[in-house]
Scaffold this active site. Sequence first.
Site, mmCIF file in Angstrom:
data_model
loop_
_atom_site.group_PDB
_atom_site.id
_atom_site.type_symbol
_atom_site.label_atom_id
_atom_site.label_comp_id
_atom_site.label_asym_id
_atom_site.label_seq_id
_atom_site.Cartn_x
_atom_site.Cartn_y
_atom_site.Cartn_z
ATOM 1 N N HIS A 166 31.655 37.000 41.677
ATOM 2 C CA HIS A 166 32.586 37.730 42.543
ATOM 3 C C HIS A 166 33.212 38.930 41.816
ATOM 4 C CE1 HIS A 166 35.297 38.267 45.878
ATOM 5 N NE2 HIS A 166 36.355 38.133 45.105
ATOM 6 N N ASP A 167 33.507 38.757 40.527
ATOM 7 C CA ASP A 167 34.155 39.829 39.756
ATOM 8 C C ASP A 167 33.264 41.053 39.539
ATOM 9 O OD1 ASP A 167 36.789 39.233 39.295
ATOM 10 O OD2 ASP A 167 36.434 38.133 37.436
ATOM 11 N N ARG A 181 45.526 30.520 38.192
ATOM 12 C CA ARG A 181 44.662 31.615 37.735
ATOM 13 C C ARG A 181 43.393 31.062 37.073
ATOM 14 N NH1 ARG A 181 43.345 36.753 39.033
ATOM 15 N NH2 ARG A 181 43.079 38.117 37.237
ATOM 16 N N SER A 190 36.857 42.142 47.965
ATOM 17 C CA SER A 190 37.574 40.877 48.099
ATOM 18 C C SER A 190 38.719 41.015 49.119
ATOM 19 C CB SER A 190 38.069 40.444 46.719
ATOM 20 O OG SER A 190 38.405 39.087 46.736
ATOM 21 N N ASP A 195 27.536 36.026 43.677
ATOM 22 C CA ASP A 195 28.895 35.652 44.128
ATOM 23 C C ASP A 195 28.814 34.353 44.936
ATOM 24 O OD1 ASP A 195 31.431 35.468 45.235
ATOM 25 O OD2 ASP A 195 31.508 37.549 45.915
HETATM 26 C C1 LIG Z 1 41.711 45.002 42.459
HETATM 27 C C2 LIG Z 1 41.884 44.010 41.442
HETATM 28 O O1 LIG Z 1 41.394 42.962 41.626
HETATM 29 S S1 LIG Z 1 42.754 44.357 40.096
HETATM 30 C C3 LIG Z 1 42.756 42.927 39.154
HETATM 31 C C4 LIG Z 1 41.634 42.999 38.238
HETATM 32 N N1 LIG Z 1 42.024 42.579 36.977
HETATM 33 C C5 LIG Z 1 42.006 41.313 36.687
HETATM 34 O O2 LIG Z 1 41.599 40.462 37.414
HETATM 35 C C6 LIG Z 1 42.619 41.028 35.347
HETATM 36 C C7 LIG Z 1 41.835 39.992 34.593
HETATM 37 N N2 LIG Z 1 40.645 40.593 34.024
HETATM 38 C C8 LIG Z 1 39.462 40.052 34.200
HETATM 39 O O3 LIG Z 1 39.311 38.996 34.794
HETATM 40 C C9 LIG Z 1 38.330 40.827 33.595
HETATM 41 O O4 LIG Z 1 38.803 41.713 32.642
HETATM 42 C C10 LIG Z 1 37.517 41.656 34.600
HETATM 43 C C11 LIG Z 1 36.996 40.793 35.716
HETATM 44 C C12 LIG Z 1 38.368 42.772 35.202
HETATM 45 C C13 LIG Z 1 36.388 42.248 33.794
HETATM 46 O O5 LIG Z 1 35.600 41.210 33.275
HETATM 47 P P1 LIG Z 1 34.799 41.337 31.899
HETATM 48 O O6 LIG Z 1 34.348 42.750 31.737
HETATM 49 O O7 LIG Z 1 33.758 40.289 31.903
HETATM 50 O O8 LIG Z 1 35.924 41.056 30.840
HETATM 51 P P2 LIG Z 1 36.090 39.780 29.916
HETATM 52 O O9 LIG Z 1 36.148 38.575 30.779
HETATM 53 O O10 LIG Z 1 35.051 39.811 28.869
HETATM 54 O O11 LIG Z 1 37.481 40.040 29.245
HETATM 55 C C14 LIG Z 1 38.658 39.816 29.935
HETATM 56 C C15 LIG Z 1 39.743 39.474 28.931
HETATM 57 O O12 LIG Z 1 39.437 38.222 28.310
HETATM 58 C C16 LIG Z 1 39.514 38.347 26.881
HETATM 59 N N3 LIG Z 1 38.554 37.445 26.267
HETATM 60 C C17 LIG Z 1 37.224 37.624 26.138
HETATM 61 N N4 LIG Z 1 36.689 36.559 25.492
HETATM 62 C C18 LIG Z 1 37.702 35.710 25.220
HETATM 63 C C19 LIG Z 1 37.777 34.440 24.586
HETATM 64 N N5 LIG Z 1 36.707 33.845 24.078
HETATM 65 N N6 LIG Z 1 38.983 33.838 24.509
HETATM 66 C C20 LIG Z 1 40.092 34.431 24.999
HETATM 67 N N7 LIG Z 1 40.073 35.651 25.617
HETATM 68 C C21 LIG Z 1 38.888 36.272 25.724
HETATM 69 C C22 LIG Z 1 39.154 39.803 26.640
HETATM 70 O O13 LIG Z 1 39.632 40.201 25.381
HETATM 71 C C23 LIG Z 1 39.865 40.482 27.772
HETATM 72 O O14 LIG Z 1 41.214 40.620 27.450
HETATM 73 P P3 LIG Z 1 42.110 41.790 28.051
HETATM 74 O O15 LIG Z 1 42.064 41.605 29.559
HETATM 75 O O16 LIG Z 1 43.453 41.539 27.491
HETATM 76 O O17 LIG Z 1 41.500 43.084 27.625
HETATM 77 N N1 LIG Z 2 40.025 39.375 39.679
HETATM 78 C C1 LIG Z 2 40.358 39.865 40.982
HETATM 79 C C2 LIG Z 2 39.438 39.259 41.943
HETATM 80 C C3 LIG Z 2 40.007 38.693 43.188
HETATM 81 O O1 LIG Z 2 39.087 38.855 44.178
HETATM 82 C C4 LIG Z 2 41.827 39.722 41.246
HETATM 83 O O2 LIG Z 2 42.483 39.089 40.436
HETATM 84 O O3 LIG Z 2 42.343 40.288 42.180
#
Ligand SMILES: CC(=O)SCCNC(=O)CCNC(=O)[C@H](O)C(C)(C)COP(=O)(O)OP(=O)(O)OC[C@H]1O[C@@H](n2cnc3c(N)ncnc32)[C@H](O)[C@@H]1OP(=O)(O)O
Ligand SMILES: N[C@@H](CCO)C(=O)O
Length: 377
Positions: free
Chosen positions: A355-356, A226, A157, A322
């Site tokens: 994309h994720d 977000r 990204s 994506d």
């Molecule tokens: C280089 C970078 O981009 S770093 C930044 C990356 N990190 C982020 O973007 C932070 C946000 N995190 C996310 O979007 C995701 O965790 C990802 C993309 C990293 C991984 O996606 P997935 O494996 O599909 O995770 P999922 O979407 O199931 O869970 C994400 C969070 O939502 C929560 N969640 C899952 N289902 C639900 C629901 N029904 N209601 C509310 N929260 C929920 C999970 O508990 C988890 O919480 P946590 O982050 O506090 O542990």
């Molecule tokens: N979830 C990622 C994807 C952006 O490409 C971020 O927050 O940085």
Amino acid sequence: MDMGKGVGLVETKYITVASHPHELTLESGQHFGPVEVAYETYGELNQRGDNCIIVPHALTGEAHVAGRHTPEDRVAGWWDELIGPGRALDTNKYFVVAANVIGGCCGTTGPKSTNPETGKPYGADFPLITIRDMVQVQYLLLKNLGIRRIKAVIGGSMGGMQVLEWALMYPEMVEAIVPIAASGRLAAQCIAFNAVQREAITGDSDFKGGHYYPGPGPIRGMGLARQIATITYKSDESWASKFGRTFSSIRPQDYYSLDNRFEVEHYLDYQGEKLVQRFDANTYLYLTKAMDLHDLGRGRGEYREVFSRFRGKVLSIGVSSDFLYPKYYQEEIHHFFKQAGADSHYWELISPYGHDAFLIEFKKMSLKIAQFMQTLS
Ligand SMILES: CC(=O)SCCNC(=O)CCNC(=O)[C@H](O)C(C)(C)COP(=O)(O)OP(=O)(O)OC[C@H]1O[C@@H](n2cnc3c(N)ncnc32)[C@H](O)[C@@H]1OP(=O)(O)O
Ligand SMILES: N[C@@H](CCO)C(=O)O
């Protein structure tokens, strides 16, 4: 595949790469300083200073890519599964460096840092920055660390945009690049999504023209930004399999009312609330604008011709589902590099996660990236 071991406990370090006001010349021509950079390293730099891998981060990422800061940490760095002894980015061989970008809010100088001229946070007085500025600051960091050559630059990204700029700005230093889910210039669809996210932030009355520190800031607008972004990071298939049409705690009397809520809404709320706790709204504005301005061709000539600046190895990775950065963007990157004489390859990451996927599909990526790394000198 054996996924190897993690890097264990790590620490974020800080270094000043430009110590005087106005020392750094930004792409805009504006002079800026001082600049402090937050970074992490994993593995050891060899004596020749040529075993470095750089991992630039995406929009809300940071320098903490692998390992844990304390034994109690619940989650490791955001690409932990790819980095460590025996992992795809093998720290027995390579010295992996990751830094928070300029304009960021996770340790590197950005809008919430103190402006030495006023003694207050820069806020909206922070200068406009570009992807090239991010790369220039990383280059200064590497010089400070004694790194002479870069084995590979790898990222997804916004990280992928930095990867591409690394190849074009410092081609003599870089042996190989792996841009993932990125493009050579931002498309109108991505700019449109970024624009409405910024609108959500600047339209919040707590935004106060970007000078909201030390107040809570535009929490509602930032959360909404977000939520919009999260929709673009997933896919129809991933939404369907995650939530389908499940309701979130619905009472029978709420079914035919505006109060009923689907589980997917609950999820979006959570994503919004979570980012607000860890991210600065001004940084969100500056980084999304830097992405909008991303264009490998700017000031360099005909777009497709600029790829000839880099003759190293390329592994361009697209994600099948994506829709934000569709896979044909990465096919085009590969095509233009190949046409220009680089040893370029394209790989499609088949995934339902949109994309994720580059933050989720560690097993598949490990295998492919490890294979690619083995082809390097
Ligand atoms: C280089 C970078 O981009 S770093 C930044 C990356 N990190 C982020 O973007 C932070 C946000 N995190 C996310 O979007 C995701 O965790 C990802 C993309 C990293 C991984 O996606 P997935 O494996 O599909 O995770 P999922 O979407 O199931 O869970 C994400 C969070 O939502 C929560 N969640 C899952 N289902 C639900 C629901 N029904 N209601 C509310 N929260 C929920 C999970 O508990 C988890 O919480 P946590 O982050 O506090 O542990
Ligand atoms: N979830 C990622 C994807 C952006 O490409 C971020 O927050 O940085």
